[in-house]
Design a protein around this motif. Sequence first.
Motif, PDB file in Angstrom:
ATOM      1  N   ASP A  38       0.826  -1.210   0.000  1.00 42.60           N
ATOM      2  CA  ASP A  38       0.000   0.000   0.000  1.00 42.60           C
ATOM      3  C   ASP A  38       0.859   1.258   0.000  1.00 42.60           C
ATOM      4  OD1 ASP A  38      -3.082   0.806   0.668  1.00 42.60           O
ATOM      5  OD2 ASP A  38      -1.701   2.222   1.592  1.00 42.60           O
ATOM      6  N   GLN A 154     -11.845  15.794   3.585  1.00 39.44           N
ATOM      7  CA  GLN A 154     -12.088  14.717   4.550  1.00 39.44           C
ATOM      8  C   GLN A 154     -10.777  14.006   4.880  1.00 39.44           C
ATOM      9  OE1 GLN A 154     -14.708  14.011   6.202  1.00 39.44           O
ATOM     10  NE2 GLN A 154     -15.448  11.932   6.005  1.00 39.44           N
ATOM     11  N   GLU A 324     -13.820  -0.529  -4.597  1.00 42.20           N
ATOM     12  CA  GLU A 324     -14.229   0.473  -5.587  1.00 42.20           C
ATOM     13  C   GLU A 324     -13.723   0.175  -6.997  1.00 42.20           C
ATOM     14  OE1 GLU A 324     -16.345   1.973  -3.810  1.00 42.20           O
ATOM     15  OE2 GLU A 324     -15.573   3.706  -2.737  1.00 42.20           O
TER      16      GLU A 324
HETATM   17  C1  LIG Z   1     -10.424  11.208  -0.911  1.00 40.26           C
HETATM   18  C2  LIG Z   1     -11.501  10.227  -0.538  1.00 40.26           C
HETATM   19  C3  LIG Z   1     -12.133  10.320   0.705  1.00 40.26           C
HETATM   20  C4  LIG Z   1     -13.145   9.423   1.070  1.00 40.26           C
HETATM   21  N1  LIG Z   1     -13.763   9.573   2.282  1.00 40.26           N
HETATM   22  C5  LIG Z   1     -14.796   8.743   2.600  1.00 40.26           C
HETATM   23  C6  LIG Z   1     -15.525   8.908   3.806  1.00 40.26           C
HETATM   24  O1  LIG Z   1     -15.203   9.778   4.608  1.00 40.26           O
HETATM   25  N2  LIG Z   1     -16.586   8.085   4.066  1.00 40.26           N
HETATM   26  C7  LIG Z   1     -16.958   7.103   3.191  1.00 40.26           C
HETATM   27  O2  LIG Z   1     -17.915   6.367   3.468  1.00 40.26           O
HETATM   28  N3  LIG Z   1     -16.278   6.912   2.059  1.00 40.26           N
HETATM   29  C8  LIG Z   1     -15.223   7.720   1.729  1.00 40.26           C
HETATM   30  N4  LIG Z   1     -14.574   7.546   0.539  1.00 40.26           N
HETATM   31  C9  LIG Z   1     -15.002   6.460  -0.331  1.00 40.26           C
HETATM   32  C10 LIG Z   1     -14.050   5.253  -0.208  1.00 40.26           C
HETATM   33  O3  LIG Z   1     -13.572   5.058  -1.511  1.00 40.26           O
HETATM   34  C11 LIG Z   1     -14.730   3.986   0.288  1.00 40.26           C
HETATM   35  O4  LIG Z   1     -15.602   4.187   1.355  1.00 40.26           O
HETATM   36  C12 LIG Z   1     -13.739   2.890   0.730  1.00 40.26           C
HETATM   37  O5  LIG Z   1     -12.617   3.435   1.375  1.00 40.26           O
HETATM   38  C13 LIG Z   1     -13.360   2.044  -0.435  1.00 40.26           C
HETATM   39  O6  LIG Z   1     -12.516   1.007  -0.046  1.00 40.26           O
HETATM   40  P1  LIG Z   1     -11.479   0.341  -1.038  1.00 40.26           P
HETATM   41  O7  LIG Z   1     -10.773  -0.653  -0.213  1.00 40.26           O
HETATM   42  O8  LIG Z   1     -12.162  -0.091  -2.266  1.00 40.26           O
HETATM   43  O9  LIG Z   1     -10.486   1.513  -1.495  1.00 40.26           O
HETATM   44  P2  LIG Z   1      -9.633   2.601  -0.695  1.00 40.26           P
HETATM   45  O10 LIG Z   1     -10.117   2.798   0.672  1.00 40.26           O
HETATM   46  O11 LIG Z   1      -9.542   3.759  -1.602  1.00 40.26           O
HETATM   47  O12 LIG Z   1      -8.194   1.923  -0.580  1.00 40.26           O
HETATM   48  C14 LIG Z   1      -7.333   1.811  -1.664  1.00 40.26           C
HETATM   49  C15 LIG Z   1      -5.922   1.708  -1.155  1.00 40.26           C
HETATM   50  O13 LIG Z   1      -5.091   1.390  -2.243  1.00 40.26           O
HETATM   51  C16 LIG Z   1      -3.919   2.128  -2.178  1.00 40.26           C
HETATM   52  N5  LIG Z   1      -3.417   2.274  -3.535  1.00 40.26           N
HETATM   53  C17 LIG Z   1      -4.058   2.759  -4.636  1.00 40.26           C
HETATM   54  N6  LIG Z   1      -3.257   2.718  -5.710  1.00 40.26           N
HETATM   55  C18 LIG Z   1      -2.088   2.202  -5.280  1.00 40.26           C
HETATM   56  C19 LIG Z   1      -0.849   1.925  -5.930  1.00 40.26           C
HETATM   57  N7  LIG Z   1      -0.655   2.162  -7.241  1.00 40.26           N
HETATM   58  N8  LIG Z   1       0.161   1.411  -5.180  1.00 40.26           N
HETATM   59  C20 LIG Z   1      -0.005   1.154  -3.851  1.00 40.26           C
HETATM   60  N9  LIG Z   1      -1.163   1.403  -3.200  1.00 40.26           N
HETATM   61  C21 LIG Z   1      -2.180   1.917  -3.906  1.00 40.26           C
HETATM   62  C22 LIG Z   1      -4.293   3.419  -1.518  1.00 40.26           C
HETATM   63  O14 LIG Z   1      -3.187   3.977  -0.836  1.00 40.26           O
HETATM   64  C23 LIG Z   1      -5.398   2.993  -0.560  1.00 40.26           C
HETATM   65  O15 LIG Z   1      -4.896   2.748   0.723  1.00 40.26           O
HETATM   66  C24 LIG Z   1     -13.542   8.426   0.149  1.00 40.26           C
HETATM   67  C25 LIG Z   1     -12.903   8.335  -1.087  1.00 40.26           C
HETATM   68  C26 LIG Z   1     -11.904   9.211  -1.444  1.00 40.26           C
HETATM   69  C27 LIG Z   1     -11.241   9.095  -2.790  1.00 40.26           C
END
Ligand SMILES: Cc1cc2nc3c(=O)[nH]c(=O)nc-3n(C[C@H](O)[C@H](O)[C@H](O)COP(=O)(O)OP(=O)(O)OC[C@H]3O[C@@H](n4cnc5c(N)ncnc54)[C@H](O)[C@@H]3O)c2cc1C
Lengths: 464, 120
Positions: A38, A154, A324
Amino acid sequence: MPISPSDTHDLAVIGAGPAGLAAAVTAADLGLTVALVDAAARPGGQFYRQPAAGLGAARPQALHHSWGAFARRAGRLAAHRTAGRIRYLAEHHVWAVTREAAHWAVHAVRGPDGAGARAEVAARTVLLATGAYERQLPFPGWTVPGVVGAGGAQAMLKAGLVVPGRRIVVAGSGPLLLAVAGSLAAAGATVPVVVEAGGYAGYARAPRTLAANPRKLVEGIGHAAALRRYGVRLRTRSAITAVHGTDRVEAVTLTRLDRDWRPVAGSGLRIPCDALAVGHGLVPQLDLATALGCATRRTPDGTAALVLDGRQRTTVDGVWAAGETGGVGGAELALCEGELAAHDIAGRAPGGVLLRHRDRLRRFAGVMAAAHAPRAGWSDWLRSDTEVCRCEEVTAGRVREAVGDLGARDTRTVKLLTRAGMGWCQGRMCGPAVAHLAGETALEAGRRLLACPVTLGELAREER
Amino acid sequence: MHRPPEPRMKRPRARRPRPTPADLVQAAPGPEFEITLDGRALSALPGQSIAAALWAAGVLSWRTTRRGGRARGAFCGIGSCFDCLATVNGTPNQRACLVPARPGDAIITQEGHGRADLTV
Ligand SMILES: Cc1cc2nc3c(=O)[nH]c(=O)nc-3n(C[C@H](O)[C@H](O)[C@H](O)COP(=O)(O)OP(=O)(O)OC[C@H]3O[C@@H](n4cnc5c(N)ncnc54)[C@H](O)[C@@H]3O)c2cc1C
Ligand code: FES
């Protein structure tokens, strides 16, 4: 025996957000060796982003709902690391995943902003859990300091305990705006109004989906109560169409929109504020996936997401995705999909409960996407001098010239003619807007050479 | 302290002192330290990114654009927009939203390219 860095892992998980974290600990529970890679310094991703350790936050959960779901998995991560079943590689920015003879190679650069040394991880299978970034639609004045991404505000609040102003208007579209307004207000900012271009009526037209997702309803009611408590008003079918101030935000103009998001003439209302937090939903981060050849589909809110089967498999053998990357749906869905994927990777059939839970949440995500999807009339609020590409400072006028006079019909041609999308962010900020102005209908899903910036020196080493 | 009027808005019921983000999470940060922006001393807290430390000091821009010379600062907050680029201790093009502030960091408003040894 604990895994050593040179070993080939059973699974490499890219992204330690809710999806990747859930997948990694579930896979390790099921006996696999896992590398969890990550870019951030701590696990949690966008949703469970926490104050840095040095800030000594005793109650980080004040900025999140369902903190327990994260805390439990973070505890399991710690246990698996101690036992040597998970290698957690923080501050590793992955710029490519390549297929080698007998494994996948995950290529990363290290350090808080990826300026450090290279690292490589070998694994038999890959799970892409790279999450999303915020979709931005340009409007006059959106480059004035004090205009920030809503998700960005946020993120800065959760990680650094800071807010961009004292009186912050929150605008754009999508349910994230409610969460952002609630946190900013709880952190002491005055939020006079949340401005939503879409509406919430669409949810009411899907009563069965709502009834099947009681937790989502409770979450929504929670946001609404928080907004009432802080005296935040919600204006739907409206947008911010101008920002006043040159070096700093002094006020914004709120304008009513018609059904197609066209501004209604003469409806402007000036609202004094010193910051504006904006965003129009999220865009799945697919660079690594598309480079691997994973097929994409268009989601109801007009972004590209990965094509996945019922077990979270992408169209490329040996590559799974969760969260996502498969379409925006929130943290709870991401957790669920991560667990599903881990079961499949470990060759176990996931329980029916998990599958039904995922399907219910996916349906809810569909309703959500449709209610907040940008409508074609939004670009009527652009002026010809409004910058569309922030990096290369390309205006709407120049993009329209490329389309109208020079016949450009897609993002690529507009880019070649104007440089829009050619800058540092590689079109992450202007992509959706340029595609719309070019009248593009086909998907141009995150086609970037590299998923994160890599110095030329690093690339040269790769070429040897 | 000057507060702009709030027309047409319902006020919160009770008027309590404004909480701060640190109050919200009951933060007891480590000792603050000094960084400089264009030679001006600012204080930062351990763990804050450079962008967060600048926001805390009320600074929202620390870069000017190449063509128009317009002021910019953090926008996406998560490392994707590159609007927050700063020159830190002589090294240009650092994403201030990702790089943690360290005691004594000298940040300089980055004009245009900073330097052109760029990357992709
Ligand atoms: C800026 C932002 C703020 C948000 N705030 C909220 C909120 O307050 N409440 C809410 O309900 N939802 C929020 N969301 C929506 C959020 O996308 C989802 O709720 C949830 O976190 C999705 O989980 P995930 O595991 O799919 O992705 P994410 O939580 O986005 O996790 C993806 C991870 O992959 C890592 N990553 C990405 N590309 C790479 C790479 N090339 N190399 C290494 N690591 C990488 C990132 O560092 C991150 O840790 C937010 C989204 C964004 C973009
Ligand atoms: S604010 Fe977007 S990269 Fe730092």
